[in-house]
Scaffold this motif. Structure first.
Motif, PDB file in Angstrom:
ATOM      1  N   GLY A  88       3.877   2.558  11.698  1.00 53.65           N
ATOM      2  CA  GLY A  88       4.720   2.201  10.558  1.00 53.65           C
ATOM      3  C   GLY A  88       4.351   3.052   9.347  1.00 53.65           C
ATOM      4  N   HIS A  89       5.361   3.329   8.537  1.00 60.76           N
ATOM      5  CA  HIS A  89       5.159   4.226   7.392  1.00 60.76           C
ATOM      6  C   HIS A  89       4.105   3.693   6.415  1.00 60.76           C
ATOM      7  CE1 HIS A  89       6.279   7.035   4.215  1.00 60.76           C
ATOM      8  NE2 HIS A  89       6.310   6.009   3.394  1.00 60.76           N
ATOM      9  N   GLY A  90       4.251   2.417   6.043  1.00 64.32           N
ATOM     10  CA  GLY A  90       3.351   1.862   5.023  1.00 64.32           C
ATOM     11  C   GLY A  90       1.907   1.835   5.479  1.00 64.32           C
ATOM     12  N   VAL A 142      -0.633  12.809   1.636  1.00 66.76           N
ATOM     13  CA  VAL A 142      -0.705  11.559   2.414  1.00 66.76           C
ATOM     14  C   VAL A 142       0.601  11.382   3.192  1.00 66.76           C
ATOM     15  CG1 VAL A 142      -1.003   9.053   2.338  1.00 66.76           C
ATOM     16  CG2 VAL A 142      -2.245  10.497   0.706  1.00 66.76           C
ATOM     17  N   HIS A 143       1.709  11.515   2.492  1.00 67.19           N
ATOM     18  CA  HIS A 143       2.998  11.375   3.163  1.00 67.19           C
ATOM     19  C   HIS A 143       3.219  12.501   4.182  1.00 67.19           C
ATOM     20  CE1 HIS A 143       3.977   8.170   0.398  1.00 67.19           C
ATOM     21  NE2 HIS A 143       5.077   7.932   1.093  1.00 67.19           N
ATOM     22  N   ALA A 144       2.745  13.705   3.857  1.00 70.27           N
ATOM     23  CA  ALA A 144       2.919  14.827   4.797  1.00 70.27           C
ATOM     24  C   ALA A 144       2.186  14.537   6.106  1.00 70.27           C
ATOM     25  CB  ALA A 144       2.396  16.117   4.182  1.00 70.27           C
ATOM     26  N   THR A 146       0.545   4.145  -2.714  1.00 73.63           N
ATOM     27  CA  THR A 146       0.499   5.564  -2.348  1.00 73.63           C
ATOM     28  C   THR A 146       1.523   6.362  -3.166  1.00 73.63           C
ATOM     29  OG1 THR A 146      -0.099   4.861  -0.116  1.00 73.63           O
ATOM     30  CG2 THR A 146       0.500   7.174  -0.389  1.00 73.63           C
ATOM     31  N   HIS A 147       2.734   5.804  -3.316  1.00 74.65           N
ATOM     32  CA  HIS A 147       3.744   6.487  -4.139  1.00 74.65           C
ATOM     33  C   HIS A 147       3.234   6.684  -5.560  1.00 74.65           C
ATOM     34  CE1 HIS A 147       6.959   4.580  -1.343  1.00 74.65           C
ATOM     35  NE2 HIS A 147       6.374   5.629  -0.788  1.00 74.65           N
ATOM     36  N   ALA A 148       2.638   5.626  -6.094  1.00 76.83           N
ATOM     37  CA  ALA A 148       2.185   5.692  -7.488  1.00 76.83           C
ATOM     38  C   ALA A 148       1.071   6.731  -7.627  1.00 76.83           C
ATOM     39  CB  ALA A 148       1.713   4.313  -7.938  1.00 76.83           C
ATOM     40  N   MET A 194       0.831  -1.211   0.000  1.00 82.03           N
ATOM     41  CA  MET A 194       0.000   0.000   0.000  1.00 82.03           C
ATOM     42  C   MET A 194       0.868   1.264   0.000  1.00 82.03           C
ATOM     43  SD  MET A 194      -3.199  -0.707  -0.310  1.00 82.03           S
ATOM     44  CE  MET A 194      -4.095   0.758   0.203  1.00 82.03           C
ATOM     45  N   ASP A 195       2.063   1.176   0.596  1.00 76.90           N
ATOM     46  CA  ASP A 195       2.991   2.311   0.510  1.00 76.90           C
ATOM     47  C   ASP A 195       3.335   2.543  -0.964  1.00 76.90           C
ATOM     48  OD1 ASP A 195       4.722   4.343   1.318  1.00 76.90           O
ATOM     49  OD2 ASP A 195       6.412   2.973   1.613  1.00 76.90           O
ATOM     50  N   ALA A 196       3.630   1.450  -1.671  1.00 74.14           N
ATOM     51  CA  ALA A 196       3.963   1.570  -3.103  1.00 74.14           C
ATOM     52  C   ALA A 196       2.785   2.170  -3.881  1.00 74.14           C
ATOM     53  CB  ALA A 196       4.335   0.203  -3.666  1.00 74.14           C
ATOM     54  N   THR A 241       0.469   3.555   7.844  1.00 79.58           N
ATOM     55  CA  THR A 241      -0.080   4.909   8.049  1.00 79.58           C
ATOM     56  C   THR A 241      -0.522   5.498   6.708  1.00 79.58           C
ATOM     57  OG1 THR A 241       1.630   5.137   9.733  1.00 79.58           O
ATOM     58  CG2 THR A 241       0.350   7.091   9.237  1.00 79.58           C
ATOM     59  N   ASN A 242       0.342   5.384   5.711  1.00 77.52           N
ATOM     60  CA  ASN A 242      -0.047   5.868   4.374  1.00 77.52           C
ATOM     61  C   ASN A 242      -1.293   5.148   3.880  1.00 77.52           C
ATOM     62  OD1 ASN A 242       1.902   7.793   3.811  1.00 77.52           O
ATOM     63  ND2 ASN A 242       3.366   6.273   3.102  1.00 77.52           N
ATOM     64  N   ALA A 243      -1.305   3.834   4.082  1.00 73.26           N
ATOM     65  CA  ALA A 243      -2.424   3.026   3.584  1.00 73.26           C
ATOM     66  C   ALA A 243      -3.735   3.495   4.187  1.00 73.26           C
ATOM     67  CB  ALA A 243      -2.180   1.554   3.926  1.00 73.26           C
TER      68      ALA A 243
HETATM   69 FE   FE2 Z   1       6.300   6.099   1.289  1.00 70.78          FE
END
Ligand code: FE2
Length: 384
Positions: A275-277, A261-263, A196-198, A192-194, A279-281
């Motif tokens: 965790g980063h992933g 989202v990352h902010a 989010t990046h996309a 889901m982090d990936a 949280t973004n998810a």
């Molecule tokens: Fe990320």
């Protein structure tokens, strides 16, 4: 000014790509290699697998396995000390985003000196670091192809990002065989982090025709394979698609950046240790709902890339389907759906929203200029 499109010097992608490690080490005539990883990666047998390849190239290996998740400035300094004691001529980062970021940090601090906090921000690293190869064992962070490294500043309880062309590795090796042992919850969070990046880079104001190619393909690959990779981890095809989706998302992120989202995830990670992933998810679909009016066409394209049927629908509804597709994917793979699950309380939201607004590098790179009120509303919606 149009940003230059950048990639690591050499990239190897696909099942079995690790076989290229020994020839590349021989090419560079590496004699002493500092291998940065963590105990989880070692327990999965992957450190040993890479060590054998390094030794095949006739080089000596010094292994550092103490990288902590979401590494702090102090974690990085400890690794740097061990690097200095062994004086190696090449660094390999092996693992998820944490070991890869620590490998990047050690590489530049070994040549530039000072503290990593001196280089937080855009293009503040003055020179190239020690040569580094990056080998991910998760399909998510894209750290192997990005110019970023993130460290937790414990004093300020904030995650801080260094962004520099000098953080790109000489070689990135993305071998899906190394991701096969990832447990389902890690596969879900990193996947889901990936995604989010996309999605964030595809809808970024800095997106270009070139980054769009990578971002949209990444969304398609992840949408088609993440459920399977989580629910049936030994499916090699699903793992290969996720590895490719992750690296393509990373390439798009490295050149177009991420957004709100990352902010919002940074202060949450800093204050609650989430965790980063994951949280973004959790935040992604809520922020998407705010963002869709910034670029209805692109969000409609995201919906189609995620497999939604959009024919005959008005564009606004097509775009809305992108949010629904992400909510459904996130639920299906067991991502926590509410911030209360991380211990966040109602009274924490105003402070979190204000801290997110201060991450201006990312807030300014969002498809819609979000106000403090809008960010606060998103976080309340994500709360419970
Ligand atoms: Fe990320």
């Amino acid at each position: 000014m149009v940003n230059p499109f950048s990639l690591p010097g050499v990239n190897y992608y696909g099942k079995g790509a690790l076989k290229n490690l020994a020839p590349e080490l021989l090419n560079l005539k590496a004699k002493k290699v500092f291998l940065v990883s963590d105990h989880g990666v070692a327990d999965a047998g992957l450190v040993e697998k890479v060590k054998v390849k390094i030794e095949d190239a006739g080089a000596e290996v010094f292994t550092y396995l103490e990288v902590a998740p979401e590494p702090s400035v102090e974690d990085l300094n400890r690794c740097l000390e061990v690097y200095k004691e062994n004086n190696c001529d090449l660094i390999i980062g092996l693992g998820g985003g944490s070991p890869l970021d620590v490998a990047k940090g050690v590489s530049i601090l070994a040549t530039c000196g000072g503290s990593i906090l001196d280089y937080v921000g855009l293009n503040l690293v003055p020179q190239k670091g020690i040569p580094k190869f990056l080998i991910p064992t998760t399909a998510g962070t894209g750290a192997e192809v990005t110019k970023n490294a993130i460290f937790t500043d414990k004093k300020e309880q904030l995650k801080k990002g260094v962004v520099s062309i000098y953080l790109l590795p000489e070689i990135a090796i993305v071998d899906s065989d190394l991701t096969m042992s990832m447990p389902p919850h890690v596969t879900a969070a990193t996947g889901m982090d990936a995604l989010t990046h996309a999605i964030e880079s595809y809808t970024s104001p800095k997106a270009t025709v070139q980054t769009d190619l990578y971002a949209l393909k990444a969304i398609e690959l992840i949408g088609a394979s993440l459920r399977r990779a989580v629910s049936f981890g030994s499916d090699e095809k699903a793992r290969e698609k996720m590895a490719l989706g992750s690296v393509f998302a990373g390439i798009s992120l490295a050149n177009a950046g991420v957004g709100a989202v990352h902010a919002c995830a940074y202060p949450l990670g800093g204050q609650f240790g989430t965790g980063h992933g994951v949280t973004n998810a959790l935040l992604l679909p809520y922020i998407m709902e705010q963002n869709i009016i910034g670029d209805l066409q692109k969000f409609a394209n995201i919906a189609r890339a995620l497999g939604e049927v959009t024919e005959m629908l008005p564009l606004r509804e097509q775009a809305q389907l992108a949010c629904e597709a992400v909510f459904a994917l996130s639920r299906d793979i067991g991502i926590p759906q509410k911030l209360t699950e991380f211990g966040v309380k109602k009274e924490d939201i105003p402070g979190l929203a204000e801290a997110a607004m201060q991450v201006t590098r990312l807030m300014d790179n969002n498809p819609k200029k979000l106000t403090l009120e809008e960010v606060t509303t998103c976080l309340y919606r994500a709360l419970d």
